[in-house]
Design a protein around this motif. Structure first.
Motif, PDB file in Angstrom:
ATOM      1  N   ASN A   2       0.763  -1.054   0.022  1.00  0.00           N
ATOM      2  CA  ASN A   2       0.192  -0.198   0.090  1.00  0.00           C
ATOM      3  C   ASN A   2       0.779   1.193  -0.086  1.00  0.00           C
ATOM      4  OD1 ASN A   2      -2.228  -1.393   0.065  1.00  0.00           O
ATOM      5  ND2 ASN A   2      -2.642  -1.232   2.243  1.00  0.00           N
ATOM      6  N   SER A  21       1.733   1.508  -9.453  1.00  0.00           N
ATOM      7  CA  SER A  21       0.356   0.922 -10.033  1.00  0.00           C
ATOM      8  C   SER A  21       0.527  -0.108 -10.862  1.00  0.00           C
ATOM      9  CB  SER A  21      -0.481   1.824 -10.452  1.00  0.00           C
ATOM     10  OG  SER A  21      -1.892   1.381 -10.828  1.00  0.00           O
ATOM     11  N   ASN A  25       1.065  -2.810  -7.264  1.00  0.00           N
ATOM     12  CA  ASN A  25       0.950  -2.264  -5.808  1.00  0.00           C
ATOM     13  C   ASN A  25      -0.449  -1.531  -5.776  1.00  0.00           C
ATOM     14  OD1 ASN A  25       3.710  -2.653  -4.451  1.00  0.00           O
ATOM     15  ND2 ASN A  25       3.974  -1.441  -6.493  1.00  0.00           N
ATOM     16  N   THR A  26      -0.926  -1.427  -4.491  1.00  0.00           N
ATOM     17  CA  THR A  26      -2.193  -0.477  -4.309  1.00  0.00           C
ATOM     18  C   THR A  26      -1.531   0.956  -3.958  1.00  0.00           C
ATOM     19  OG1 THR A  26      -3.356  -2.476  -3.522  1.00  0.00           O
ATOM     20  CG2 THR A  26      -4.136  -0.016  -2.910  1.00  0.00           C
ATOM     21  N   TYR A  28      -2.264   4.848  -3.603  1.00  0.00           N
ATOM     22  CA  TYR A  28      -3.141   5.986  -3.198  1.00  0.00           C
ATOM     23  C   TYR A  28      -2.538   7.388  -3.522  1.00  0.00           C
ATOM     24  CZ  TYR A  28      -5.427   2.606  -0.399  1.00  0.00           C
ATOM     25  OH  TYR A  28      -6.082   1.308   0.285  1.00  0.00           O
ATOM     26  N   TYR A  58      -5.731   4.795   7.138  1.00  0.00           N
ATOM     27  CA  TYR A  58      -4.774   3.881   6.257  1.00  0.00           C
ATOM     28  C   TYR A  58      -3.546   3.727   7.055  1.00  0.00           C
ATOM     29  CZ  TYR A  58      -7.946   5.788   2.835  1.00  0.00           C
ATOM     30  OH  TYR A  58      -9.103   6.141   1.936  1.00  0.00           O
ATOM     31  N   PHE A  60       0.032   2.727   5.439  1.00  0.00           N
ATOM     32  CA  PHE A  60       0.927   2.655   4.206  1.00  0.00           C
ATOM     33  C   PHE A  60       2.329   1.934   4.371  1.00  0.00           C
ATOM     34  CE2 PHE A  60      -1.538   6.675   4.010  1.00  0.00           C
ATOM     35  CZ  PHE A  60      -2.482   6.173   2.749  1.00  0.00           C
TER      36      PHE A  60
END
Length: 299
Positions: A2, A21, A25-26, A28, A58, A60
């Protein structure tokens, strides 16, 4: 992972968000939602100067802070985060005083630079604010970034001159050196930091060997399929009025980066990627009146 990327809509931050991305990976992105978002990311709409609790939900694995320009930017983001494992700040080579011997090493003391002025001292303040609260963070200091998604009027200016078959007005004899760092190589360095045990925490980035402005312009023209006809301009005319870079020559030592990332994208490939992006995104370029100045005062 994340991963939180600050920005995510323009050049370095957008490329970074899409790079991670694409690797599964996720990702944000934190921005105000005023510009089109990167592909395959999760937007968190907010202003880093007024975050409230929008990041408190969140954790990270990594924060990649591309858009911090001063100490307040860093402090507000740190205060807004709930938890994270690694923090990577994209700083700048502008933190090195021009009075230091060159090349600049990461171990040298940072300080004011008369060319970069407040931009450089604000980046120093951002680094210091981060190190005071999180001593184990990573700091990256690139020179001029290049590559696709570059919306600054640098390569784009030369590409347009080449497309229009313009002679190129070159500062003095064209021997001034520039050092570039390909945005993709910077992201690969960040990836190394995230997935391996990296000893050092501050990295200069860029091609080990700088390029003269005459060589750089010639390479840009060749990407367009043209050969420049040079017109030399004397030192009495302000360089930034007709050329996209300051009259300032410097070089970073990049041995730390090279020790973990030995294979870099050739500059010719970087410029080719830049041109391919440029021809489809001309409207995104932040133009300056360089051609207008040339036509009025030099042509």
């Amino acid at each position: 992972m994340n991963i939180l990327v600050t920005g995510g809509t323009v050049f370095a931050s957008r490329y970074t968000a899409e790079y991670f991305s694409k690797r599964g990976n996720t990702v944000y992105v934190l921005n105000r939602g005023s510009k089109p978002q990167s592909q395959n990311v999760i937007p968190i709409i907010g202003d880093r100067k007024n975050l409230g609790n929008i990041l408190k939900l969140y954790h990270f694995d990594a924060v990649i802070d591309v858009t911090a320009y001063n100490s307040e930017d860093v402090e507000l983001l740190l205060n807004g985060l709930e938890s994270f494992d690694k923090y990577i700040l994209i700083s700048s080579s502008a933190v090195y005083p021009e009075t230091l011997p060159q090349p600049f090493y990461e171990t040298m003391e940072v300080g004011p630079n008369s060319i970069w002025g407040k931009y450089g001292t604000d980046k120093i303040a951002a680094e210091n604010a981060l190190l005071q609260k999180c001593p184990d963070v990573y700091i990256i200091r690139p020179p001029y970034l290049c590559g696709p998604m570059n919306n600054l009027y640098r390569e784009a200016f030369v590409f347009e001159c080449a497309e229009q078959d313009r002679p190129f007005y070159l500062p003095e004899d064209g021997s001034m050196k520039l050092q570039f760092s390909h945005i993709g190589d910077m992201c690969r360095l960040i990836e190394k930091i995230l997935v391996t045990d990296v000893k050092e925490h501050i990295f200069n980035t860029g091609y080990p060997v700088p390029v003269s402005i005459k060589e750089w312009v010639s390479l840009c023209y060749s990407i367009v399929g043209k050969t420049p006809i040079f017109k030399n301009v004397g030192a009495e005319i302000a360089q930034r009025s007709y050329f996209p870079f300051y009259k300032y020559e410097y070089i970073l030592n990049v041995d730390r980066m090279s020790s973990i990332l030995p294979d870099l994208t050739p500059l010719s490939d970087s410029l080719r990627e830049s041109y391919e992006w440029f021809i489809n995104n001309r409207e995104l370029i932040v133009r300056k009146p360089l051609i207008e100045y040339i036509e009025k005062n030099l042509a």
